[in-house]
Enzyme design. Structure first.
Site, PDB file in Angstrom:
ATOM      1  N   HIS A  88       0.809  -1.074  -0.088  1.00  0.00           N
ATOM      2  CA  HIS A  88      -0.029   0.003   0.153  1.00  0.00           C
ATOM      3  C   HIS A  88       1.038   1.149   0.015  1.00  0.00           C
ATOM      4  CE1 HIS A  88      -2.828   2.785   1.869  1.00  0.00           C
ATOM      5  NE2 HIS A  88      -3.662   2.003   1.618  1.00  0.00           N
ATOM      6  N   ASP A 135       3.331  -3.852   8.052  1.00  0.00           N
ATOM      7  CA  ASP A 135       2.096  -3.412   7.992  1.00  0.00           C
ATOM      8  C   ASP A 135       0.945  -4.197   8.193  1.00  0.00           C
ATOM      9  OD1 ASP A 135       0.217  -1.803   7.256  1.00  0.00           O
ATOM     10  OD2 ASP A 135       0.785  -1.331   5.381  1.00  0.00           O
ATOM     11  N   GLN A 158      -4.144  -4.504   7.450  1.00  0.00           N
ATOM     12  CA  GLN A 158      -5.275  -5.277   6.983  1.00  0.00           C
ATOM     13  C   GLN A 158      -5.286  -6.693   7.714  1.00  0.00           C
ATOM     14  OE1 GLN A 158      -7.691  -4.771   4.952  1.00  0.00           O
ATOM     15  NE2 GLN A 158      -6.890  -2.753   4.224  1.00  0.00           N
ATOM     16  N   LYS A 205     -10.197   0.256  10.691  1.00  0.00           N
ATOM     17  CA  LYS A 205     -10.442  -1.159   9.800  1.00  0.00           C
ATOM     18  C   LYS A 205     -10.630  -2.344  10.724  1.00  0.00           C
ATOM     19  CE  LYS A 205      -7.168   0.213   6.123  1.00  0.00           C
ATOM     20  NZ  LYS A 205      -8.052   0.717   5.164  1.00  0.00           N
ATOM     21  N   CYS A 224      -4.790   2.480  -3.607  1.00  0.00           N
ATOM     22  CA  CYS A 224      -3.592   3.067  -2.977  1.00  0.00           C
ATOM     23  C   CYS A 224      -2.429   1.985  -3.306  1.00  0.00           C
ATOM     24  CB  CYS A 224      -3.843   3.375  -1.386  1.00  0.00           C
ATOM     25  SG  CYS A 224      -4.932   4.487  -1.051  1.00  0.00           S
TER      26      CYS A 224
END
Ligand code: PMP
Length: 401
Positions: free
Chosen positions: A120, A197, A200, A223, A359
């Site tokens: 991303h 990261d 998600q 999220k 993104c």
């Protein structure tokens, strides 16, 4: 028979959206919020707000206690060793920028920062810009046909010049778990720091930081069914010591004079200014709510939805799913149809999906596509949502062909 989510009624927005003819299939962009969070926010703002870590009065003590309790809850959620390993930020993007500035001193000219081809922008641009500032090289790990980081290539590309490895746990486009257990040790063996990261990944199951063995892990509250405006950075105790301070102001400083200052260590030293207090408290309440659910039942529900989604896409001619998604998310294209046109027609029929490059423009380019439609589901979605989606998809494709 339709698959029903037992948690749908915990999310009041779902009924309201439904009454407006909207089917929400965009949870990977941001998730709807449980009543438990709404109640916590109402409670906090109704009972008297106050700044944290500053004043002694009752409301301030109450706010500080609730704020620090949320830190304990995040630490617990991630199985961190200590709440002091959790720094609150304003989102995953800010946490990644914090790292790119806080670790800048470790990167010298001709050093290498390694990312992957599926990142991303939030986990690409801070590193790209860091590399440019320091005259270092950004090395990009390629993907295999499954959309996973190619481990053979990684073994070749991660070397003695590698200072940092920053990769996603789960791509927001491809939805596949990345082989972190094999990948992170390659960087560790070279003495590099590792950044994951988890924006998600954190949404789908609980992850144990001590087992994952990364130096830093970044998550986004909105999220994970929590409020916007807050994220968290997990940093292993000794790894946090590597970070230089990056934002300066109130509460992060121990002693200040006109010409110099001494700063707090993590976490407070990285939380300059008034933090998003209500949102942090709301995140804590959201984690309390999620912790009470049967995690295995949630995963099983999402998996059934996922299989239905993939099966439905597979039987429609000319639909191509990008990669091999493993969670309730799929990005797809339809041959001969522009994703923007299709998205427009789906939107007109009340289907809330997202189309475009998500993104992740370099990923799209490397896949040779100019964009895709992404359907992403949360624990509150059920079979009816997918039936509505497929009915709208069929109708749209009929119009477009
Ligand atoms: N990384 C990934 C993989 C994401 O999907 C997102 C959000 N789209 C981010 C980082 C950025 O998160 P935030 O919105 O909290 O800044």
């Amino acid at each position: 028979m339709s698959l029903v989510s037992p948690w749908r009624s915990d999310f009041p927005a779902l009924a309201i959206l439904e009454a407006q003819g909207q089917t929400y299939l965009d949870s990977a962009a941001t998730a709807q919020k449980p009543q438990a969070l709404i109640d916590a926010l109402t409670g906090y703002y109704t009972c008297g707000t106050a700044n944290v870590h500053r004043a002694q009065h009752q409301a301030a003590e109450r706010a500080t206690r609730a704020f620090e309790n949320s830190r304990i809850k995040v630490a617990h959620w991630l199985n961190a060793q200590s709440p002091t390993e959790i720094v609150f930020t304003h989102g995953a993007t800010e946490a990644l920028n914090l790292l790119a500035y806080g670790l800048e001193h470790r990167v010298r000219p001709d050093d290498e920062i390694v990312v992957s081809a599926l990142e991303h922008h939030a986990n690409l641009l801070p590193w790209q810009q860091l590399a440019r500032r320091r005259g270092a090289r950004l090395v990009v790990l390629p993907l295999d046909e499954q959309g996973l980081i190619d481990l053979d290539a990684a073994a070749r590309l991660i070397g003695p010049r590698t200072r940092l490895l920053a990769v996603s746990q789960l791509s927001n486009v491809l939805g596949a778990w990345q082989p972190l257990a094999q990948l992170l040790p390659l960087a560790k063996a070279q003495g590099a720091l590792t950044v994951v990261d988890g924006a998600q990944g954190v949404v789908h199951g609980r992850h144990d930081m001590q087992a994952l063995a990364c130096d830093f892990y970044v998550l986004s509250s909105h999220k994970l069914y929590g409020p916007e405006g807050v994220g968290a950075l997990y940093g292993r105790g000794e790894s946090l010591l590597e970070l230089h301070h990056w934002q300066f102001g109130g509460e992060m400083v121990r002693v200040a004079d006109f010409q110099s200052a001494e700063f707090h260590a993590a976490p407070l030293g990285f939380e300059a200014g008034t933090p998003p207090i209500g949102a942090v408290i709301g995140l804590g309440a959201t984690l309390d709510y999620l912790a009470k659910l049967d995690g295995a039942a949630v995963t099983a529900h999402e998996q059934v939805l996922h299989m239905k989604l993939l099966a439905g896409l597979a039987v429609r001619p000319s639909v191509q799913v990008l990669g091999k998604p493993q969670v309730a998310l799929a990005s797809f294209r339809v041959e001969g149809v522009h994703h923007g046109d299709l998205a427009h027609l789906l939107t007109e029929q009340g289907i809330a999906i997202r189309s475009g490059t998500h993104c992740a423009q370099p990923l799209m380019k490397s896949l040779g596509v100019d964009g895709a439609i992404r359907v992403s589901l949360g624990l509150y979605n059920d079979g009816t949502d997918l039936e509505r989606f497929f009915a709208a998809l069929d109708q749209s494709l009929e119009l477009l062909r």
